[in-house]
Design a protein around this motif. Structure first.
Motif, PDB file in Angstrom:
ATOM      1  N   VAL A   1      29.263  99.923  37.170  1.00 23.08           N
ATOM      2  CA  VAL A   1      29.426 100.136  38.777  1.00 23.08           C
ATOM      3  C   VAL A   1      29.886 101.463  39.135  1.00 23.08           C
ATOM      4  CG1 VAL A   1      31.121  99.529  40.457  1.00 23.08           C
ATOM      5  CG2 VAL A   1      30.204  97.763  39.052  1.00 23.08           C
ATOM      6  N   ASP A   2      30.581 102.329  38.263  1.00 24.49           N
ATOM      7  CA  ASP A   2      31.012 103.753  38.464  1.00 24.49           C
ATOM      8  C   ASP A   2      29.628 104.482  38.110  1.00 24.49           C
ATOM      9  OD1 ASP A   2      33.522 103.406  39.047  1.00 24.49           O
ATOM     10  OD2 ASP A   2      34.034 103.851  36.988  1.00 24.49           O
ATOM     11  N   MET A   3      28.881 104.305  37.457  1.00 29.28           N
ATOM     12  CA  MET A   3      27.465 105.037  37.083  1.00 29.28           C
ATOM     13  C   MET A   3      26.300 104.870  38.260  1.00 29.28           C
ATOM     14  SD  MET A   3      24.807 104.225  33.936  1.00 29.28           S
ATOM     15  CE  MET A   3      24.136 102.923  34.674  1.00 29.28           C
ATOM     16  N   ALA A   4      26.360 103.725  38.816  1.00 31.78           N
ATOM     17  CA  ALA A   4      25.110 103.341  39.880  1.00 31.78           C
ATOM     18  C   ALA A   4      25.968 102.410  40.947  1.00 31.78           C
ATOM     19  CB  ALA A   4      23.973 102.851  39.307  1.00 31.78           C
ATOM     20  N   PRO A   5      26.805 103.038  41.925  1.00 29.66           N
ATOM     21  CA  PRO A   5      27.512 102.101  42.704  1.00 29.66           C
ATOM     22  C   PRO A   5      26.525 101.380  43.807  1.00 29.66           C
ATOM     23  CG  PRO A   5      27.965 104.237  42.913  1.00 29.66           C
ATOM     24  CD  PRO A   5      27.250 104.331  41.961  1.00 29.66           C
ATOM     25  N   ASP A   6      25.454 102.066  44.087  1.00 25.15           N
ATOM     26  CA  ASP A   6      24.361 101.390  45.096  1.00 25.15           C
ATOM     27  C   ASP A   6      23.553 100.417  44.308  1.00 25.15           C
ATOM     28  OD1 ASP A   6      23.345 103.580  43.261  1.00 25.15           O
ATOM     29  OD2 ASP A   6      21.447 103.697  44.409  1.00 25.15           O
ATOM     30  N   VAL A   7      23.600 100.380  42.921  1.00 20.95           N
ATOM     31  CA  VAL A   7      22.934  99.324  42.318  1.00 20.95           C
ATOM     32  C   VAL A   7      23.615  98.159  41.782  1.00 20.95           C
ATOM     33  CG1 VAL A   7      21.481  98.536  40.369  1.00 20.95           C
ATOM     34  CG2 VAL A   7      21.199 101.080  41.315  1.00 20.95           C
ATOM     35  N   PHE A   8      25.125  98.408  41.338  1.00 23.22           N
ATOM     36  CA  PHE A   8      25.660  97.477  40.856  1.00 23.22           C
ATOM     37  C   PHE A   8      26.795  97.042  41.865  1.00 23.22           C
ATOM     38  CE2 PHE A   8      23.745  99.394  37.111  1.00 23.22           C
ATOM     39  CZ  PHE A   8      23.455  98.259  36.452  1.00 23.22           C
ATOM     40  N   LEU A   9      27.168  95.846  42.066  1.00 16.80           N
ATOM     41  CA  LEU A   9      28.162  95.531  42.912  1.00 16.80           C
ATOM     42  C   LEU A   9      29.432  95.613  42.381  1.00 16.80           C
ATOM     43  CD1 LEU A   9      26.533  92.144  44.522  1.00 16.80           C
ATOM     44  CD2 LEU A   9      26.227  94.618  45.160  1.00 16.80           C
TER      45      LEU A   9
END
Length: 129
Positions: A73-81
């Motif tokens: 989530v931290d790495m890609a907050p637009d991808v992971f909820l």
């Protein structure tokens, strides 16, 4: 854009994997243990996450531990909820429209590895050599 057919194809290559139709959509199991599923906008999901899940295809997968989920989530907050429900932790959900195909393959395979018994993991590892 990744689709459920991509998840189906990836899961079909994993030993002992089976797909089942569930109330919320498609789900994949290994030896009766859930490892990937199509997310459904259940009332127990926080409203902001429920709106995303209702509007687009979101898939959830098991992860090794909660820290792995938080890192994604931290790495890609637009991808992971950031969260869906506290049930069946640890897990992570992601937007299929934004996931990279290679990352999808890694997520599905690692989710399977988390749930698969040792003999199936060994069978898969030997086949991949």
């Amino acid at each position: 854009m990744a689709t459920l057919d991509d998840v189906r194809r990836l899961a079909a290559e994993l030993p002992g994997s089976e797909e089942r139709a569930m109330t919320g959509g498609a789900a994949w199991f290994v030896r009766r243990k859930l490892f990937a599923w199509e997310c459904h906008p259940w009332p127990s999901i926080p409203a902001d996450m429920r709106a995303i899940i209702a509007a687009e295809l979101v898939v959830g997968v098991k992860v090794a531990d909660r820290l792995d989920a938080l890192a994604l989530v931290d790495m890609a907050p637009d991808v992971f909820l950031r969260t869906t429900t506290a049930w069946s932790e640890p897990k992570v959900a992601f937007r299929m429209a934004l996931i990279d195909p290679e990352h999808l393959a890694e997520l599905v395979t690692e989710a399977w590895r988390v749930q698969a018994p040792k003999y199936l993991r060994r069978q898969y590892d030997e086949r991949e050599r």
